[in-house]
Motif scaffolding. Structure first.
Motif, PDB file in Angstrom:
ATOM      1  N   ASP A 133     -11.402  -7.708  -7.305  1.00 20.05           N
ATOM      2  CA  ASP A 133     -12.061  -6.405  -7.315  1.00 20.05           C
ATOM      3  C   ASP A 133     -10.989  -5.385  -7.663  1.00 20.05           C
ATOM      4  O   ASP A 133     -10.006  -5.226  -6.934  1.00 20.05           O
ATOM      5  CB  ASP A 133     -12.666  -6.108  -5.933  1.00 20.05           C
ATOM      6  CG  ASP A 133     -13.337  -4.748  -5.878  1.00 20.05           C
ATOM      7  OD1 ASP A 133     -13.846  -4.295  -6.914  1.00 20.05           O
ATOM      8  OD2 ASP A 133     -13.330  -4.128  -4.792  1.00 20.05           O
ATOM      9  N   ILE A 134     -11.150  -4.705  -8.795  1.00 17.05           N
ATOM     10  CA  ILE A 134     -10.141  -3.772  -9.293  1.00 17.05           C
ATOM     11  C   ILE A 134     -10.812  -2.418  -9.517  1.00 17.05           C
ATOM     12  O   ILE A 134     -11.844  -2.342 -10.198  1.00 17.05           O
ATOM     13  CB  ILE A 134      -9.519  -4.279 -10.618  1.00 17.05           C
ATOM     14  CG1 ILE A 134      -8.963  -5.697 -10.424  1.00 17.05           C
ATOM     15  CG2 ILE A 134      -8.417  -3.344 -11.103  1.00 17.05           C
ATOM     16  CD1 ILE A 134      -8.600  -6.397 -11.718  1.00 17.05           C
ATOM     17  N   ARG A 135     -10.234  -1.350  -8.956  1.00 14.97           N
ATOM     18  CA  ARG A 135     -10.913  -0.056  -9.007  1.00 14.97           C
ATOM     19  C   ARG A 135      -9.925   1.070  -9.280  1.00 14.97           C
ATOM     20  O   ARG A 135      -8.701   0.903  -9.196  1.00 14.97           O
ATOM     21  CB  ARG A 135     -11.609   0.222  -7.665  1.00 14.97           C
ATOM     22  CG  ARG A 135     -12.639  -0.812  -7.267  1.00 14.97           C
ATOM     23  CD  ARG A 135     -13.134  -0.570  -5.855  1.00 14.97           C
ATOM     24  NE  ARG A 135     -13.737   0.755  -5.702  1.00 14.97           N
ATOM     25  CZ  ARG A 135     -13.907   1.369  -4.542  1.00 14.97           C
ATOM     26  NH1 ARG A 135     -13.506   0.797  -3.418  1.00 14.97           N
ATOM     27  NH2 ARG A 135     -14.480   2.553  -4.491  1.00 14.97           N
ATOM     28  N   THR A 136     -10.493   2.249  -9.562  1.00 16.26           N
ATOM     29  CA  THR A 136      -9.726   3.482  -9.688  1.00 16.26           C
ATOM     30  C   THR A 136     -10.236   4.439  -8.618  1.00 16.26           C
ATOM     31  O   THR A 136     -11.408   4.833  -8.641  1.00 16.26           O
ATOM     32  CB  THR A 136      -9.893   4.108 -11.088  1.00 16.26           C
ATOM     33  OG1 THR A 136      -9.447   3.178 -12.072  1.00 16.26           O
ATOM     34  CG2 THR A 136      -9.099   5.400 -11.208  1.00 16.26           C
ATOM     35  N   LEU A 137      -9.368   4.805  -7.669  1.00 15.31           N
ATOM     36  CA  LEU A 137      -9.773   5.619  -6.532  1.00 15.31           C
ATOM     37  C   LEU A 137      -9.419   7.094  -6.677  1.00 15.31           C
ATOM     38  O   LEU A 137     -10.185   7.967  -6.259  1.00 15.31           O
ATOM     39  CB  LEU A 137      -9.124   5.089  -5.251  1.00 15.31           C
ATOM     40  CG  LEU A 137      -9.431   3.636  -4.863  1.00 15.31           C
ATOM     41  CD1 LEU A 137      -8.708   3.287  -3.559  1.00 15.31           C
ATOM     42  CD2 LEU A 137     -10.926   3.408  -4.725  1.00 15.31           C
ATOM     43  N   ARG A 138      -8.268   7.418  -7.230  1.00 15.04           N
ATOM     44  CA  ARG A 138      -7.833   8.814  -7.331  1.00 15.04           C
ATOM     45  C   ARG A 138      -8.679   9.538  -8.376  1.00 15.04           C
ATOM     46  O   ARG A 138      -8.867   9.023  -9.481  1.00 15.04           O
ATOM     47  CB  ARG A 138      -6.349   8.891  -7.683  1.00 15.04           C
ATOM     48  CG  ARG A 138      -5.435   8.314  -6.606  1.00 15.04           C
ATOM     49  CD  ARG A 138      -4.005   8.203  -7.111  1.00 15.04           C
ATOM     50  NE  ARG A 138      -3.923   7.293  -8.255  1.00 15.04           N
ATOM     51  CZ  ARG A 138      -2.854   7.172  -9.040  1.00 15.04           C
ATOM     52  NH1 ARG A 138      -1.774   7.882  -8.796  1.00 15.04           N
ATOM     53  NH2 ARG A 138      -2.864   6.343 -10.056  1.00 15.04           N
ATOM     54  N   PRO A 139      -9.190  10.714  -8.047  1.00  6.23           N
ATOM     55  CA  PRO A 139     -10.142  11.411  -8.933  1.00  6.23           C
ATOM     56  C   PRO A 139      -9.640  11.627 -10.357  1.00  6.23           C
ATOM     57  O   PRO A 139     -10.413  11.509 -11.304  1.00  6.23           O
ATOM     58  CB  PRO A 139     -10.360  12.752  -8.223  1.00  6.23           C
ATOM     59  CG  PRO A 139     -10.065  12.480  -6.798  1.00  6.23           C
ATOM     60  CD  PRO A 139      -8.980  11.449  -6.792  1.00  6.23           C
ATOM     61  N   ASP A 197       0.821  -1.209   0.000  1.00  5.00           N
ATOM     62  CA  ASP A 197       0.000   0.000   0.000  1.00  5.00           C
ATOM     63  C   ASP A 197       0.858   1.263   0.000  1.00  5.00           C
ATOM     64  O   ASP A 197       1.987   1.271   0.494  1.00  5.00           O
ATOM     65  CB  ASP A 197      -0.910   0.019   1.233  1.00  5.00           C
ATOM     66  CG  ASP A 197      -1.917  -1.120   1.236  1.00  5.00           C
ATOM     67  OD1 ASP A 197      -2.456  -1.425   0.148  1.00  5.00           O
ATOM     68  OD2 ASP A 197      -2.157  -1.703   2.307  1.00  5.00           O
ATOM     69  N   ARG A 198       0.272   2.329  -0.525  1.00  5.14           N
ATOM     70  CA  ARG A 198       0.923   3.634  -0.540  1.00  5.14           C
ATOM     71  C   ARG A 198      -0.126   4.709  -0.294  1.00  5.14           C
ATOM     72  O   ARG A 198      -1.326   4.448  -0.452  1.00  5.14           O
ATOM     73  CB  ARG A 198       1.609   3.892  -1.888  1.00  5.14           C
ATOM     74  CG  ARG A 198       2.792   2.985  -2.172  1.00  5.14           C
ATOM     75  CD  ARG A 198       3.295   3.144  -3.583  1.00  5.14           C
ATOM     76  NE  ARG A 198       4.551   2.408  -3.794  1.00  5.14           N
ATOM     77  CZ  ARG A 198       5.099   2.207  -4.974  1.00  5.14           C
ATOM     78  NH1 ARG A 198       4.509   2.673  -6.067  1.00  5.14           N
ATOM     79  NH2 ARG A 198       6.237   1.547  -5.085  1.00  5.14           N
ATOM     80  N   TYR A 245      -3.480   2.969  -3.425  1.00 10.10           N
ATOM     81  CA  TYR A 245      -2.704   4.207  -3.351  1.00 10.10           C
ATOM     82  C   TYR A 245      -3.292   5.192  -2.346  1.00 10.10           C
ATOM     83  O   TYR A 245      -2.784   6.293  -2.187  1.00 10.10           O
ATOM     84  CB  TYR A 245      -2.638   4.876  -4.722  1.00 10.10           C
ATOM     85  CG  TYR A 245      -1.638   4.267  -5.678  1.00 10.10           C
ATOM     86  CD1 TYR A 245      -0.951   3.092  -5.372  1.00 10.10           C
ATOM     87  CD2 TYR A 245      -1.368   4.873  -6.896  1.00 10.10           C
ATOM     88  CE1 TYR A 245      -0.039   2.546  -6.255  1.00 10.10           C
ATOM     89  CE2 TYR A 245      -0.446   4.332  -7.789  1.00 10.10           C
ATOM     90  CZ  TYR A 245       0.210   3.171  -7.457  1.00 10.10           C
ATOM     91  OH  TYR A 245       1.117   2.636  -8.336  1.00 10.10           O
ATOM     92  N   ILE A 246      -4.370   4.781  -1.676  1.00 11.88           N
ATOM     93  CA  ILE A 246      -5.010   5.671  -0.699  1.00 11.88           C
ATOM     94  C   ILE A 246      -5.029   4.969   0.664  1.00 11.88           C
ATOM     95  O   ILE A 246      -6.083   4.653   1.216  1.00 11.88           O
ATOM     96  CB  ILE A 246      -6.439   6.068  -1.138  1.00 11.88           C
ATOM     97  CG1 ILE A 246      -6.431   6.600  -2.563  1.00 11.88           C
ATOM     98  CG2 ILE A 246      -7.012   7.135  -0.193  1.00 11.88           C
ATOM     99  CD1 ILE A 246      -5.673   7.910  -2.754  1.00 11.88           C
ATOM    100  N   VAL A 247      -3.848   4.703   1.189  1.00  9.09           N
ATOM    101  CA  VAL A 247      -3.709   4.099   2.514  1.00  9.09           C
ATOM    102  C   VAL A 247      -2.693   4.929   3.298  1.00  9.09           C
ATOM    103  O   VAL A 247      -1.488   4.829   3.056  1.00  9.09           O
ATOM    104  CB  VAL A 247      -3.259   2.629   2.441  1.00  9.09           C
ATOM    105  CG1 VAL A 247      -3.057   2.067   3.848  1.00  9.09           C
ATOM    106  CG2 VAL A 247      -4.285   1.794   1.685  1.00  9.09           C
ATOM    107  N   LYS A 248      -3.178   5.755   4.190  1.00 12.22           N
ATOM    108  CA  LYS A 248      -2.307   6.644   4.962  1.00 12.22           C
ATOM    109  C   LYS A 248      -1.591   5.895   6.077  1.00 12.22           C
ATOM    110  O   LYS A 248      -0.417   6.119   6.345  1.00 12.22           O
ATOM    111  CB  LYS A 248      -3.145   7.781   5.554  1.00 12.22           C
ATOM    112  CG  LYS A 248      -2.329   8.893   6.220  1.00 12.22           C
ATOM    113  CD  LYS A 248      -1.597   9.746   5.193  1.00 12.22           C
ATOM    114  CE  LYS A 248      -1.012  10.998   5.809  1.00 12.22           C
ATOM    115  NZ  LYS A 248      -0.226  11.785   4.845  1.00 12.22           N
TER     116      LYS A 248
END
Length: 349
Positions: free
Chosen positions: A198-204, A152-153, A229-232
């Motif tokens: 399950d494959i997705r696009t999270l960044r706007p 994760d990033r 890419y959205i894991v703080k």
């Protein structure tokens, strides 16, 4: 001593960080140069090597024994094929190719040309994965029933490398980081019977996948590989649960960060994780419940080139075979099919 003259197909991050330092360090390899398109930097870092102006110039250089195809994914098949046809041995960056058909063709061509062909999965030589493999091999958890591998990033910005953000086959996080995680899962548990994804696009602003969760089915085991890419605040990179207990481990290999910082892999403390990153083993041992920390062995990417050199000189298999690469692409293709059709894909057919 046999010397393997080696040329890189690029001297960007991959060439500077993951290949040149180890080729230069290994006594059995000699860095002859790299194909440089605009910036001419390799001779500053490695005086005396060549700055090639094209792939053709590399392939026409009769002194080159090994070509490292470390260019964008979309070029892997074409450049590897050209190098094999030119009589060169090849190391190709992961993912091997974009399709199973391309991968199988390259495998057949390498056999026909009697040349070595290997996929560069350097994460097999990470410190954290080496410890996980040791835990599995030593059966410290008994029979493993569940495993989860994360990479994760937290990065909401698009990559400055334009080729990584263009929609199309071979781009996105599943082909990128997913190839590493799938390879590690196969190293630990072999090839699965089925896949669900399950494959997705999270960044706007993103146009490529930047999140995936892939579930690998085994007869008595489920393995989940996951990246976002959205894991703080990251979860453990490795979570394994078995009939005797559990093991948790962070992703803590220091090699990439040290290489980017300009450190060389020749100093005595190379690849050693901070003590704070030790893995946690909570299990039954000799009838007693134990909870202890386990230190990882040092990571060492030069191990890949050690194993590759043995393939050149001792007839041993290359460290990551074409078949290894094919199996990974089979799972990636099945994962996309699963995501699109929203069903489990049988891999035994």
């Amino acid at each position: 001593m046999q010397i393997i003259n080696t040329a890189l197909c690029s001297f960007g991050m991959s060439g500077k960080v993951f290949h040149a330092p180890f080729i230069d360090l290994h006594p059995g390899f000699k860095l002859t140069g790299a194909w440089e398109r605009s910036k001419k930097l390799i001779q500053e870092a490695y005086p005396g090597v060549k700055s090639y102006t094209s792939l053709e110039e590399i392939l026409e250089d009769e002194t080159v024994d090994l070509v490292v195809v470390n260019t964008p994914n979309v070029t892997h098949y074409d450049y590897t094929k050209k190098a094999l046809l030119a009589g060169k041995n090849v190391v190709v960056e992961k993912p091997f190719t974009n399709t199973i058909a391309e991968a199988e063709e390259l495998k057949e061509l390498s056999v026909k040309q009697n040349k070595l062909l290997s996929v560069y999965h350097n994460r097999r030589y990470d410190s954290d994965f080496s410890l996980v493999r040791q835990v599995v091999h030593d059966k410290l958890l008994g029979d493993i029933v569940e495993a989860e591998i994360h990479f994760d990033r937290f990065n909401k910005q698009l990559s400055p490398k334009a080729h990584k953000e263009v929609p199309g086959i071979g781009t996105g996080v599943l082909y990128d980081l997913g190839a590493h995680l799938i390879d590690q899962a196969l190293q630990l548990f072999s090839f699965p019977e089925a896949v669900f994804a399950d494959i997705r696009t999270l960044r706007p602003e993103s146009q490529v996948d930047d999140y995936f969760e892939v579930l690998l089915y085994y007869p008595s085991l489920r393995v989940r590989v996951k990246s976002s890419y959205i894991v703080k605040e990251p979860l453990p990179a490795y979570s394994l649960h078995g009939t005797k207990g559990s093991f948790l481990k962070s992703r803590a290999d220091v090699q990439e960060a040290d290489l980017i910082a300009g450190k060389k892999p020749s100093y005595s403390g190379w690849g050693i994780e901070p003590a704070s990153e030790e893995g946690l083993l909570h299990a039954e041992k000799n009838g007693t419940d134990i909870k202890e920390k386990l230190a990882a062995p040092a990571g060492n990417y030069v191990g890949y080139y050690d194993d590759l050199y043995k393939a050149f000189t001792s007839g041993k298999p290359v460290p990551v075979t074409a078949d290894d690469g094919i199996r990974i692409i089979k799972i990636i293709e099945a994962a996309f099919k699963s995501n699109n059709e929203r069903k489990v894909i049988d891999l035994t057919e």
